[in-house]
Design a protein around this motif. Structure first.
Motif, PDB file in Angstrom:
ATOM      1  N   ASN A  47      25.237  19.680  55.800  1.00  0.00           N
ATOM      2  CA  ASN A  47      25.208  19.586  54.335  1.00  0.00           C
ATOM      3  C   ASN A  47      24.249  20.530  53.612  1.00  0.00           C
ATOM      4  OD1 ASN A  47      27.000  17.147  54.243  1.00  0.00           O
ATOM      5  ND2 ASN A  47      25.318  16.409  55.520  1.00  0.00           N
ATOM      6  N   SER A  48      23.443  21.267  54.365  1.00  0.00           N
ATOM      7  CA  SER A  48      22.530  22.204  53.705  1.00  0.00           C
ATOM      8  C   SER A  48      22.106  23.254  54.714  1.00  0.00           C
ATOM      9  CB  SER A  48      21.282  21.486  53.170  1.00  0.00           C
ATOM     10  OG  SER A  48      20.450  21.102  54.247  1.00  0.00           O
ATOM     11  N   GLY A  49      21.504  24.312  54.198  1.00  0.00           N
ATOM     12  CA  GLY A  49      20.997  25.363  55.071  1.00  0.00           C
ATOM     13  C   GLY A  49      19.905  24.844  55.994  1.00  0.00           C
ATOM     14  N   ALA A  50      18.963  24.088  55.434  1.00  0.00           N
ATOM     15  CA  ALA A  50      17.845  23.586  56.239  1.00  0.00           C
ATOM     16  C   ALA A  50      18.351  22.688  57.368  1.00  0.00           C
ATOM     17  CB  ALA A  50      16.868  22.820  55.351  1.00  0.00           C
ATOM     18  N   ALA A  80      21.197  22.821  58.794  1.00  0.00           N
ATOM     19  CA  ALA A  80      21.879  23.649  59.790  1.00  0.00           C
ATOM     20  C   ALA A  80      20.876  24.394  60.670  1.00  0.00           C
ATOM     21  CB  ALA A  80      22.818  24.636  59.082  1.00  0.00           C
ATOM     22  N   VAL A  81      19.779  24.904  60.060  1.00  0.00           N
ATOM     23  CA  VAL A  81      18.766  25.599  60.859  1.00  0.00           C
ATOM     24  C   VAL A  81      18.131  24.616  61.841  1.00  0.00           C
ATOM     25  CG1 VAL A  81      16.575  26.849  60.831  1.00  0.00           C
ATOM     26  CG2 VAL A  81      18.252  27.291  59.044  1.00  0.00           C
ATOM     27  N   GLN A  82      17.813  23.412  61.347  1.00  0.00           N
ATOM     28  CA  GLN A  82      17.181  22.409  62.210  1.00  0.00           C
ATOM     29  C   GLN A  82      18.074  22.116  63.420  1.00  0.00           C
ATOM     30  OE1 GLN A  82      13.958  20.523  61.252  1.00  0.00           O
ATOM     31  NE2 GLN A  82      14.223  20.720  63.456  1.00  0.00           N
ATOM     32  N   CYS A 142       9.895  35.131  56.589  1.00  0.00           N
ATOM     33  CA  CYS A 142      11.296  34.701  56.492  1.00  0.00           C
ATOM     34  C   CYS A 142      11.340  33.212  56.203  1.00  0.00           C
ATOM     35  CB  CYS A 142      12.046  34.996  57.787  1.00  0.00           C
ATOM     36  SG  CYS A 142      12.293  36.763  58.034  1.00  0.00           S
ATOM     37  N   TYR A 143      12.302  32.806  55.388  1.00  0.00           N
ATOM     38  CA  TYR A 143      12.402  31.412  54.964  1.00  0.00           C
ATOM     39  C   TYR A 143      13.616  30.765  55.613  1.00  0.00           C
ATOM     40  CZ  TYR A 143      12.845  27.299  51.985  1.00  0.00           C
ATOM     41  OH  TYR A 143      12.942  26.009  51.535  1.00  0.00           O
ATOM     42  N   HIS A 144      13.419  29.565  56.127  1.00  0.00           N
ATOM     43  CA  HIS A 144      14.526  28.870  56.795  1.00  0.00           C
ATOM     44  C   HIS A 144      14.694  27.440  56.293  1.00  0.00           C
ATOM     45  CE1 HIS A 144      14.770  32.312  59.470  1.00  0.00           C
ATOM     46  NE2 HIS A 144      13.476  32.213  59.668  1.00  0.00           N
ATOM     47  N   GLY A 145      14.158  27.117  55.095  1.00  0.00           N
ATOM     48  CA  GLY A 145      14.202  25.743  54.615  1.00  0.00           C
ATOM     49  C   GLY A 145      13.009  24.976  55.171  1.00  0.00           C
ATOM     50  N   HIS A 146      12.928  23.694  54.798  1.00  0.00           N
ATOM     51  CA  HIS A 146      11.750  22.897  55.207  1.00  0.00           C
ATOM     52  C   HIS A 146      11.975  22.329  56.607  1.00  0.00           C
ATOM     53  CE1 HIS A 146      14.576  20.078  53.474  1.00  0.00           C
ATOM     54  NE2 HIS A 146      13.919  19.080  54.004  1.00  0.00           N
ATOM     55  N   VAL A 167      16.035  34.658  63.082  1.00  0.00           N
ATOM     56  CA  VAL A 167      15.931  35.858  62.243  1.00  0.00           C
ATOM     57  C   VAL A 167      16.697  35.665  60.935  1.00  0.00           C
ATOM     58  CG1 VAL A 167      16.523  38.318  62.115  1.00  0.00           C
ATOM     59  CG2 VAL A 167      15.817  37.339  64.298  1.00  0.00           C
ATOM     60  N   GLU A 168      16.051  35.979  59.842  1.00  0.00           N
ATOM     61  CA  GLU A 168      16.765  36.124  58.567  1.00  0.00           C
ATOM     62  C   GLU A 168      17.096  37.623  58.514  1.00  0.00           C
ATOM     63  OE1 GLU A 168      14.275  34.935  55.221  1.00  0.00           O
ATOM     64  OE2 GLU A 168      15.978  35.138  53.874  1.00  0.00           O
ATOM     65  N   PRO A 169      18.326  38.020  58.760  1.00  0.00           N
ATOM     66  CA  PRO A 169      18.594  39.444  59.015  1.00  0.00           C
ATOM     67  C   PRO A 169      18.294  40.357  57.831  1.00  0.00           C
ATOM     68  CG  PRO A 169      20.639  38.162  58.980  1.00  0.00           C
ATOM     69  CD  PRO A 169      19.515  37.180  58.923  1.00  0.00           C
ATOM     70  N   PHE A 189      20.793  33.861  64.066  1.00  0.00           N
ATOM     71  CA  PHE A 189      20.782  34.528  62.763  1.00  0.00           C
ATOM     72  C   PHE A 189      20.918  33.461  61.683  1.00  0.00           C
ATOM     73  CE2 PHE A 189      22.045  39.313  62.728  1.00  0.00           C
ATOM     74  CZ  PHE A 189      20.925  39.617  63.484  1.00  0.00           C
ATOM     75  N   ASP A 190      19.902  33.372  60.830  1.00  0.00           N
ATOM     76  CA  ASP A 190      19.981  32.499  59.663  1.00  0.00           C
ATOM     77  C   ASP A 190      20.655  33.305  58.561  1.00  0.00           C
ATOM     78  OD1 ASP A 190      19.634  31.153  57.322  1.00  0.00           O
ATOM     79  OD2 ASP A 190      17.541  30.633  57.661  1.00  0.00           O
ATOM     80  N   GLU A 191      21.956  33.079  58.415  1.00  0.00           N
ATOM     81  CA  GLU A 191      22.735  33.814  57.397  1.00  0.00           C
ATOM     82  C   GLU A 191      23.060  32.901  56.207  1.00  0.00           C
ATOM     83  OE1 GLU A 191      24.628  37.166  57.712  1.00  0.00           O
ATOM     84  OE2 GLU A 191      25.094  37.223  59.866  1.00  0.00           O
ATOM     85  N   VAL A 192      22.137  31.954  55.940  1.00  0.00           N
ATOM     86  CA  VAL A 192      22.347  31.048  54.806  1.00  0.00           C
ATOM     87  C   VAL A 192      22.515  31.849  53.515  1.00  0.00           C
ATOM     88  CG1 VAL A 192      21.214  29.267  53.395  1.00  0.00           C
ATOM     89  CG2 VAL A 192      21.229  29.066  55.894  1.00  0.00           C
ATOM     90  N   LEU A 193      21.678  32.871  53.360  1.00  0.00           N
ATOM     91  CA  LEU A 193      21.754  33.685  52.147  1.00  0.00           C
ATOM     92  C   LEU A 193      22.708  34.870  52.322  1.00  0.00           C
ATOM     93  CD1 LEU A 193      20.535  33.991  49.321  1.00  0.00           C
ATOM     94  CD2 LEU A 193      18.604  35.183  50.343  1.00  0.00           C
ATOM     95  N   THR A 194      22.681  35.503  53.494  1.00  0.00           N
ATOM     96  CA  THR A 194      23.437  36.748  53.694  1.00  0.00           C
ATOM     97  C   THR A 194      24.908  36.520  54.053  1.00  0.00           C
ATOM     98  OG1 THR A 194      22.670  36.762  55.994  1.00  0.00           O
ATOM     99  CG2 THR A 194      21.415  38.082  54.430  1.00  0.00           C
ATOM    100  N   GLY A 200      25.206  28.633  54.933  1.00  0.00           N
ATOM    101  CA  GLY A 200      24.977  27.652  53.864  1.00  0.00           C
ATOM    102  C   GLY A 200      25.373  28.300  52.556  1.00  0.00           C
ATOM    103  N   LYS A 201      24.773  27.879  51.477  1.00  0.00           N
ATOM    104  CA  LYS A 201      24.952  28.488  50.151  1.00  0.00           C
ATOM    105  C   LYS A 201      26.423  28.790  49.816  1.00  0.00           C
ATOM    106  CE  LYS A 201      20.171  30.020  49.753  1.00  0.00           C
ATOM    107  NZ  LYS A 201      19.491  29.377  48.672  1.00  0.00           N
ATOM    108  N   ILE A 202      26.862  30.066  49.915  1.00  0.00           N
ATOM    109  CA  ILE A 202      28.225  30.436  49.504  1.00  0.00           C
ATOM    110  C   ILE A 202      29.267  29.615  50.268  1.00  0.00           C
ATOM    111  CG2 ILE A 202      29.952  32.311  49.560  1.00  0.00           C
ATOM    112  CD1 ILE A 202      27.618  34.282  49.063  1.00  0.00           C
TER     113      ILE A 202
HETATM  114  N1  PMP Z   1      17.646  29.821  55.168  1.00  0.00           N
HETATM  115  C1  PMP Z   1      17.644  30.773  54.227  1.00  0.00           C
HETATM  116  C2  PMP Z   1      17.679  32.215  54.632  1.00  0.00           C
HETATM  117  C3  PMP Z   1      17.603  30.408  52.872  1.00  0.00           C
HETATM  118  O1  PMP Z   1      17.600  31.362  51.928  1.00  0.00           O
HETATM  119  C4  PMP Z   1      17.593  29.039  52.527  1.00  0.00           C
HETATM  120  C5  PMP Z   1      17.556  28.580  51.084  1.00  0.00           C
HETATM  121  N2  PMP Z   1      16.979  29.416  50.183  1.00  0.00           N
HETATM  122  C6  PMP Z   1      17.608  28.095  53.566  1.00  0.00           C
HETATM  123  C7  PMP Z   1      17.650  28.520  54.877  1.00  0.00           C
HETATM  124  C8  PMP Z   1      17.625  26.637  53.265  1.00  0.00           C
HETATM  125  O2  PMP Z   1      18.859  26.267  52.743  1.00  0.00           O
HETATM  126  P1  PMP Z   1      19.006  24.945  51.856  1.00  0.00           P
HETATM  127  O3  PMP Z   1      18.195  25.178  50.626  1.00  0.00           O
HETATM  128  O4  PMP Z   1      20.486  24.815  51.602  1.00  0.00           O
HETATM  129  O5  PMP Z   1      18.478  23.822  52.682  1.00  0.00           O
END
Ligand code: PMP
Length: 440
Positions: free
Chosen positions: A135-138, A140-142, A163-167, A217-219, A250-255, A278-280
């Motif tokens: 349901n969210s990027g975070a 999915a990364v977890q 690099c940001y991967h959510g909380h 990696v946030e590419p 690869f954290d492609e939440v944004l890319t 995530g996101k899009i």
């Molecule tokens: N990874 C990246 C690269 C992000 O940009 C973000 C959100 N900005 C996240 C993970 C976390 O996604 P979400 O906010 O949907 O939990």
């Protein structure tokens, strides 16, 4: 209201007025920490003397524009922090969501839409042989981190600085151990995480030995402005992981679906072992996904021992909205037009700054871009930390007065949508030139 005519200041004293934003902000602050449900939505990073900083409270969106509760219109370069690549309320996505509303939007049982969407994702990201929706990027990364640990039997992680991967436990605060103490993050988890600067292969090689499960990696980092990876960097990271049997996430939440239909992996010709989206992905509805090689995904319950579950995972509303979004993005010329407009926008603003001898970097990758008050190209977190925040704050508020809504921190990537026109881009360049002149 005409975007060019939007005229207001953040203390609400101007003709456009922000009275309703301010009164809503007070209500929000009384009941919700900081008045926001996600920290970067507050305007705390652009606080400056010329603006008492209540954040704007929004009412509706249409195409490339967003309207606040006082009726002021802004050209929107936030686009919900990435998801709205088709702009606000694109009819095909709205219609797909409506169909789900007519037929039922959640069953807690499987639907054909999940299969169709997983197949569509595999078409775009061939490395995602199997996908699990969350349901969210975070989230999915977890799950991706847990999967890597489960598959490899190792526990250490490597992340790249800034690099940001959510909380996400183990990743969040790993760059800032000093502050981690009071943050509620368990130190023992951070001890499992090694950090290397982005765009520095030697530094990465040094932390890769031993029991590393995965490199995350946030590419194209989008939380230090926008940092294009150096030529050959991502393929070299891939190679370093392969050599040591370390999984590449690869954290492609944004890319993902942003820098190309197939994300950074298509753009840079690299295939990750596990991909996070995530996101899009959700067409603006809450969504995340992780996926990868079939043998790795076979680890996920109920096929394998790695548990991950969720009431809302793969719900038909999100699946249908996501499918409709990807169908639009597949149309020929979509990414070329986004890229061309973003290149024109960033070049135009950079030229205006250069003419005024203002140090500004305006990097872009596809339709994500940064506007960084920096006297050097930003290649990593250390470069980013030299940016001038006070100048960005003044620029941000100046742009708001011009009716242009940028992310309220220069750390966060701004984006274009397919709804932004050439005319919108030209107006934004003109507005930026006017605002930059006031910063001299
Ligand atoms: N990874 C990246 C690269 C992000 O940009 C973000 C959100 N900005 C996240 C993970 C976390 O996604 P979400 O906010 O949907 O939990």
């Amino acid at each position: 209201m005409d975007v060019g005519a939007a005229e207001h200041t953040l203390d609400g004293s101007s003709p456009g007025g922000l009275k309703r934003s301010i009164s809503n902000y007070e209500r929000l602050r009384a009941s919700i920490p900081g008045g926001v449900n996600s920290p970067f939505r507050g305007f705390q990073h652009v606080a400056c003397a010329s603006a008492v900083a209540p954040m704007l409270v929004m009412a509706r969106g249409e195409g490339a524009r967003i309207f606040d509760v006082d009726g002021n219109a802004y050209l929107d370069y936030v686009c919900a922090w990435g998801p709205l690549i088709l702009g606000h309320v694109p009819p095909p996505v709205r219609d797909a969501a409506r169909a789900a509303l007519d037929e039922g939007w959640i069953f807690g049982a499987s639907t054909r839409h999940e299969a169709a969407f997983a197949e569509a994702i595999r078409d775009c990201f061939p490395g995602m042989e199997m996908t699990r929706f969350v349901n969210s990027g975070a989230e999915a990364v977890q799950a991706a981190v847990r999967l890597a640990r489960s598959f490899s039997g190792r526990s250490a992680l490597v992340k790249l600085e800034g690099c940001y991967h959510g909380h996400v436990e183990s990743l969040d605060m790993a760059d800032e151990r000093v502050r981690a103490e009071a943050s509620g993050v368990v130190k023992a988890l951070l001890d499992e995480t090694r950090v290397a600067p982005f765009n520095d292969l030697d530094a990465l090689e040094k932390v890769l030995d031993g029991d590393v499960a995965a490199v995350v990696v946030e590419p194209v980092p989008g939380s230090m402005g926008v940092i294009p990876p150096d030529a050959g960097y991502l393929p070299a990271v891939r190679e370093a992981c392969t050599r040591r049997g370390v999984l590449l996430i690869f954290d492609e939440v944004l890319t993902g679906f942003r820098v190309a239909l197939g994300g950074a992996q298509e753009r840079y010709g690299v295939t990750a072992d596990i991909t996070v989206l995530g996101k899009i992905l959700g067409g603006g509805f809450a969504a995340g996904a992780y996926g990868g090689r079939r043998d790795i995904m076979a680890q996920v319950a109920p096929l394998g021992p790695m548990y991950q579950a969720g009431t809302f995972c793969g719900n038909p509303l999100t699946m249908r909205a996501g499918l409709a979004t990807v169908a639009q993005l597949r149309k020929p010329g979509t990414y070329e037009a986004l890229e061309r407009r973003t290149a024109r926008l960033t070049r135009g603003i950079a030229e205006a700054a250069r003419a005024l001898e203002i140090a500004l970097e305006a990097p872009h990758v596809g339709s994500m871009f940064g506007l960084l008050f920096s006297d050097r190209p930003v290649r990593n977190l250390t470069d980013y930390q030299h940016c001038d925040d006070a100048r960005f704050a003044a620029f941000f508020h100046g742009m708001l007065r011009e009716g242009v809504y940028l992310p309220p921190s220069q750390s966060d990537a701004a984006v274009l949508s397919t709804a932004h026109t050439d005319e919108d881009v030209e107006r934004t360049i003109e507005a930026a030139a006017r605002v930059l002149r006031t910063l001299k």
